[in-house]
Design an enzyme around this catalytic site. Sequence first.
Site, short mmCIF file in Angstrom:
data_model
loop_
_atom_site.label_atom_id
_atom_site.label_comp_id
_atom_site.label_asym_id
_atom_site.label_seq_id
_atom_site.Cartn_x
_atom_site.Cartn_y
_atom_site.Cartn_z
N GLN A 1 0.97 -1.14 0.01
CA GLN A 1 -0.22 0.17 -0.07
C GLN A 1 0.96 1.39 -0.01
O GLN A 1 0.37 2.28 0.11
CB GLN A 1 -1.04 0.11 1.29
N ASN A 2 2.15 1.04 0.12
CA ASN A 2 3.03 2.08 0.19
C ASN A 2 3.40 2.70 -1.27
O ASN A 2 3.22 2.01 -2.19
CB ASN A 2 4.36 1.75 0.76
N ASP B 1 6.11 4.49 -1.41
CA ASP B 1 7.36 5.21 -1.40
C ASP B 1 8.55 4.63 -2.41
O ASP B 1 9.66 5.14 -2.30
CB ASP B 1 8.07 5.17 -0.19
N HIS C 1 -1.69 1.51 -4.29
CA HIS C 1 -1.93 2.96 -3.95
C HIS C 1 -1.18 3.82 -4.87
O HIS C 1 -0.98 5.04 -4.58
CB HIS C 1 -1.82 3.28 -2.65
N CYS D 1 -1.63 13.89 -15.31
CA CYS D 1 -2.29 15.24 -16.07
C CYS D 1 -3.67 15.22 -15.82
O CYS D 1 -4.40 14.17 -16.57
CB CYS D 1 -1.74 15.48 -17.48
N THR E 1 0.81 -3.01 8.62
CA THR E 1 -0.53 -2.30 8.24
C THR E 1 -1.40 -2.26 9.27
O THR E 1 -1.54 -3.44 10.08
CB THR E 1 -0.88 -3.14 6.74
N SER E 2 -2.11 -1.20 9.25
CA SER E 2 -3.19 -1.29 10.52
C SER E 2 -4.46 -2.03 10.10
O SER E 2 -5.21 -2.32 10.78
CB SER E 2 -3.48 0.25 10.79
N ASN F 1 3.92 -6.91 13.20
CA ASN F 1 3.32 -5.52 13.52
C ASN F 1 4.22 -4.99 14.86
O ASN F 1 4.15 -6.15 15.77
CB ASN F 1 1.85 -5.50 13.34
N GLU G 1 2.08 -3.65 16.49
CA GLU G 1 1.02 -3.79 17.62
C GLU G 1 -0.05 -4.84 17.27
O GLU G 1 0.05 -5.21 16.13
CB GLU G 1 0.28 -2.37 17.65
P1 OAD Z 1 -0.85 2.95 9.06
O1 OAD Z 1 -0.32 4.07 9.27
O2 OAD Z 1 -2.29 3.08 9.10
O3 OAD Z 1 -0.41 1.84 9.80
C1 OAD Z 1 0.91 1.34 10.01
C2 OAD Z 1 0.83 0.17 10.73
O4 OAD Z 1 2.19 -0.39 10.97
C3 OAD Z 1 0.48 0.29 12.24
O5 OAD Z 1 -0.50 -1.13 12.44
C4 OAD Z 1 1.52 0.14 13.03
O6 OAD Z 1 1.47 -0.65 14.43
C5 OAD Z 1 2.62 -0.80 12.22
N1 OAD Z 1 4.02 -0.58 12.64
C6 OAD Z 1 4.72 0.75 13.04
N2 OAD Z 1 6.04 0.93 12.88
C7 OAD Z 1 6.14 -0.55 12.67
C8 OAD Z 1 7.34 -1.27 12.56
N3 OAD Z 1 8.72 -0.55 12.77
N4 OAD Z 1 7.25 -2.64 12.15
C9 OAD Z 1 6.21 -3.15 11.85
N5 OAD Z 1 4.98 -2.35 11.99
C10 OAD Z 1 5.14 -1.37 12.36
O7 OAD Z 1 -0.65 2.42 7.57
P2 OAD Z 1 -1.11 1.82 6.44
O8 OAD Z 1 -1.67 0.39 7.33
O9 OAD Z 1 -0.11 1.33 5.57
O10 OAD Z 1 -3.72 4.98 1.77
O11 OAD Z 1 -2.37 2.50 6.04
C11 OAD Z 1 -3.03 2.11 4.84
C12 OAD Z 1 -3.32 3.13 4.18
O12 OAD Z 1 -3.96 4.31 4.64
C13 OAD Z 1 -2.13 3.81 3.24
O13 OAD Z 1 -1.85 3.15 2.06
C14 OAD Z 1 -2.83 5.26 2.93
C15 OAD Z 1 -3.44 5.66 4.56
O14 OAD Z 1 -4.23 6.36 4.51
C16 OAD Z 1 -4.01 6.36 1.09
O15 OAD Z 1 -3.38 7.02 1.08
C17 OAD Z 1 -5.04 5.66 0.19
#
Ligand code: OAD
Length: 240
Positions: free
Chosen positions: A97-98, A100, A115, A123, A184-185, A209, A211
Site C-alpha cells: 500500500q506504500n 514510497d 496505491h 495530468c 499495516t493497520s 506488526n 501492535e
Molecule cells: P497505518 O499508518 O495505518 O498503519 C501502520 C501500521 O504499521 C500500524 O499497524 C503500526 O502498528 C505498524 N507499525 C509501525 N511501525 C512498525 C514497524 N517498525 N514494524 C512493523 N509495524 C509497524 O498505515 P497503512 O496500514 O499502510 O492510503 O495505511 C493504509 C493506507 O491508509 C495507506 O496506504 C494510505 C493511508 O491513508 C491512502 O493514502 C489511500
Amino acid sequence: MEETRRLLRTVRKVAVLTGAGVSAESGIPTFRGPGGLWRNFRPEELATPEAFARDPRLVWEWYAWRREMIAAARPNAAHLVLARMEEFYPDFTLITQNIDGLHHAAGSRNVVELHGNIWRVRCLREGKIMEHREVPPAQIPPTCACGGVLRPDVVWFGEALPEAELNRAFAAAQACELMLVVGTSGVVQPAASLPYLVRRRGGTVIEVNTECTPISQIATRSFFGPAARVLPELWEGVAV
Ligand code: OAD
C-alpha cells in the site's frame, strides 16, 4: 518462531502485504502513528479528490513534505529480506500500500503498488502519467506541458484502485499458500480484505506488526515487534 520458519521453508506460493510500518525504520512516519500528521491534518482530510479540487496547493505541499522524507530514505532490513524471499520462492508477489518505491529500491521485482507511486504524476487534462522526481516540485501545483494541472499518481480515499494492480493482488491472495502481512493497520479497504480471503481459503496468514491489529484476530500467528528486526529473524536459516 521455529514452527513458522519450518512453514516458510516448505511453502512455494507466497504473497506479502505491506503497509507504512515496513518503511517506519527507514524514517518515514506511518499514517496513523506518531509523526504521521502534517500540520495537524489527518490523511483522510488531504488524500481525497475533494481536498485536491478545493486546494491543490495545500495537498501538493503535503506531498512535497512526504517526497522530501522519502527521497532521504533508504530501504531497511525488512525491505531487503522481502527482496531475498523473492529469489527463494517460485511464486512470490509483494503487494504494497506504500507509495514510497522502497521495495523496488531494495531489489523486489514482482511488486503490486496498490496505491500508486509518489514519483509519478498524472495530468488532469490529458490523463497522461509521467515520472516526476522534483524535490520539492519547482512549481506547486506542478503543471503539464499541455497546461493541465498535475496530480500525484496515487490513490486517494473514495477513488477506485488501479484495476490491473487490484486483479494481480486478488489473484495472488487466491493462489498463495501463505501470506505475510507486515506493518499495516488493516483498516483501509480493499487491501485489508486480502488476508481474510487467504484465511477463508484455508491458507496461512503470518502477521508482523509492532501492535495488535484487526488482522491479528484472524492471523494464524502474529509476531509483535519492528519489521526490520522480526523479518530477518523469521528468515534466518530458511533459505540455506
Ligand atoms: P497505518 O499508518 O495505518 O498503519 C501502520 C501500521 O504499521 C500500524 O499497524 C503500526 O502498528 C505498524 N507499525 C509501525 N511501525 C512498525 C514497524 N517498525 N514494524 C512493523 N509495524 C509497524 O498505515 P497503512 O496500514 O499502510 O492510503 O495505511 C493504509 C493506507 O491508509 C495507506 O496506504 C494510505 C493511508 O491513508 C491512502 O493514502 C489511500
